[in-house]
Design an enzyme around this catalytic site. Structure first.
Site, PDB file in Angstrom:
ATOM      1  NE  ARG A  23     175.029  85.306  37.950  1.00 58.57           N
ATOM      2  CZ  ARG A  23     176.206  84.715  37.737  1.00 58.57           C
ATOM      3  NH1 ARG A  23     177.275  85.115  38.373  1.00 58.57           N
ATOM      4  NH2 ARG A  23     176.330  83.750  36.865  1.00 58.57           N
ATOM      5  NE  ARG A  27     173.892  79.390  33.664  1.00 59.00           N
ATOM      6  CZ  ARG A  27     175.174  79.118  33.751  1.00 59.00           C
ATOM      7  NH1 ARG A  27     175.773  78.520  32.752  1.00 59.00           N
ATOM      8  NH2 ARG A  27     175.871  79.435  34.818  1.00 59.00           N
ATOM      9  NE  ARG A  36     173.098  81.434  28.076  1.00 61.29           N
ATOM     10  CZ  ARG A  36     173.876  80.736  27.261  1.00 61.29           C
ATOM     11  NH1 ARG A  36     173.491  80.482  26.036  1.00 61.29           N
ATOM     12  NH2 ARG A  36     175.052  80.310  27.683  1.00 61.29           N
ATOM     13  CG  ASP A  72     179.274  89.067  33.648  1.00 59.39           C
ATOM     14  OD1 ASP A  72     178.608  88.151  34.157  1.00 59.39           O
ATOM     15  OD2 ASP A  72     180.498  89.201  33.837  1.00 59.39           O
ATOM     16  CE1 TYR A 146     186.131  85.847  36.345  1.00 60.97           C
ATOM     17  CE2 TYR A 146     186.040  87.715  37.845  1.00 60.97           C
ATOM     18  CZ  TYR A 146     185.653  86.438  37.493  1.00 60.97           C
ATOM     19  OH  TYR A 146     184.788  85.738  38.300  1.00 60.97           O
TER      20      TYR A 146
END
Ligand code: CP3
Length: 338
Positions: A23, A27, A36, A72, A146
């Site tokens: 990652r 952010r 973003r 992702d 998920y």
């Protein structure tokens, strides 16, 4: 191309320890935030020029030895008839959910055309990159959590209920994900990725007994079907599953911080190792942080080959400067007295 990372993946000892971070695009980085603010996360993943630009940010800013495709683990679901959404409050949302065998009909084998943007991003990147590019996919089990839970969860109740009440249906689900993941990874390799990483973020919620039954045969099939590029297998709870991971044919095992690097080098003699700093040590003092970085590097020398990384993704509160200092420290460590 700088090939230190690729050599370490192949199990060749390198003259300095290569480093990248799970990652690493995200952010915590002001340059990411700037883009973003204009686009939502899925739009960023689906627009090859933007995904390529964001992939390059940590390479340029931190000086890491590998790039990881900006995408992702849930993206391939878009090619399988499932809708995904990323919300700011609840994280990813997936629908329809598959909670019993009777719902498996909602899922179809991946249509690669529906996720063409992933392969286009890779094609842009390999023209621009000076370091190797890592492609990736989730393991069938991690992806299944998920689609069964409908998003992130803490207790995995629906996943385990499905698994333990309809094991045959669960295996059927695993098989569909396995075949689709192989197709998806092979297309990434065709587009140009140099290495692939399989993310098994949630396998660690299972007992070793159930890992053997519901996870390993499928992970093994994926690993064994990829022979053109090195494979990294990332699995949480490395210590609890150590005996189960030993005979996987992955080139590299990516380990978390709950196992000591030295113990890992004893247990996994035939794998290169990637890891294993606790990402939250990056939020503490430099003194505490670098004590741990140094220890990992010293013990990493005992591995077949070592790639420095975190045991999980970069936390959003991490400072870019600290990460950059870690990269420089890892690169310079070869000349330091131990
Ligand atoms: O830099 C990189 O590592 C490449 C891109 C990447 C992302 N997600 C981007 C992302 C990779 C390899 C992943 C993998 C991923 N995605 C995993 C496995 C690794 C892990 O962290 O355990 C998992 C479980 C996911 C699912 C996922 N994606 C969640 C639960 C969330 C929401 C929570 C969060 O961390 O933000 C995401 C969103 C996501 N994936 C973001 C990014 C940059 C944040 C999106 C935003 O800007 O809002």
């Amino acid at each position: 191309m700088r090939d230190t990372f690729l050599n370490a993946c192949k199990g060749i000892k390198t003259d300095y320890t290569p480093v990248w971070f799970m990652r690493q695009a995200g952010r915590y980085m002001p340059e990411y935030q700037k883009i973003r603010q204009k686009y939502d996360f899925l739009t960023m993943c689906k627009t090859p020029e933007i995904a390529a630009e964001v992939t390059l940010q940590p390479v340029k800013i931190l000086g890491v030895d590998a790039a990881i495709l900006f995408s992702d683990i849930l993206i391939p679901l878009e090619g399988m008839g499932i809708k995904i959404e990323f919300t700011d409050d609840k994280g990813p949302q997936v629908y329809p959910t598959i909670k019993t065998s009777s719902h498996i009909k909602f899922l179809k084998e991946i249509e690669l055309d529906l996720v063409y943007y992933v392969f286009q991003t890779i094609k842009i990147l390999i023209k621009e990159l000076e370091v190797p590019l890592i492609g990736f996919a989730a393991s069938p089990f991690t992806l299944a959590t998920y689609i069964i839970e409908g998003g992130s969860t803490k207790d995995f109740i629906n996943t385990k209920r499905f698994m333990f009440s309809e094991p045959e249906g669960f295996h059927k689900l695993m098989k569909i994900f396995t075949d689709s993941t192989i197709k998806y990874l092979k297309e990434q390799i065709k587009a140009g990725v140099h290495v692939v990483q399989i993310f098994d973020t949630w396998a660690g919620i299972l007992s070793p007994f159930d890992y053997e039954i519901f996870v390993k045969p499928y992970v093994k099939k994926i690993i064994d079907s990829i022979n053109k590029v090195p494979v990294i297998y990332f699995c949480s709870n490395t210590s609890g599953l150590a005996n189960n991971l030993k005979d996987l044919n992955a080139n590299v095992l990516s380990i978390d911080w709950k196992i000591d690097m030295k113990d890992a080098t004893d247990l996994f003699k035939y794998h290169a190792l990637q890891g294993n700093l606790d990402p939250l040590t990056l939020l503490g003092t430099e003194d505490e942080l670098f004590k741990r970085v140094k220890k990992i590097l010293i013990h990493g020398r005992l591995a077949k080959a070592h790639i420095f990384n975190l045991g999980h993704g970069v936390n959003i509160n991490t400072s870019v400067d600290i990460l950059k200092k870690v990269v420089d420290f890892v690169h310079e460590f070869k000349t330091m007295e131990v």
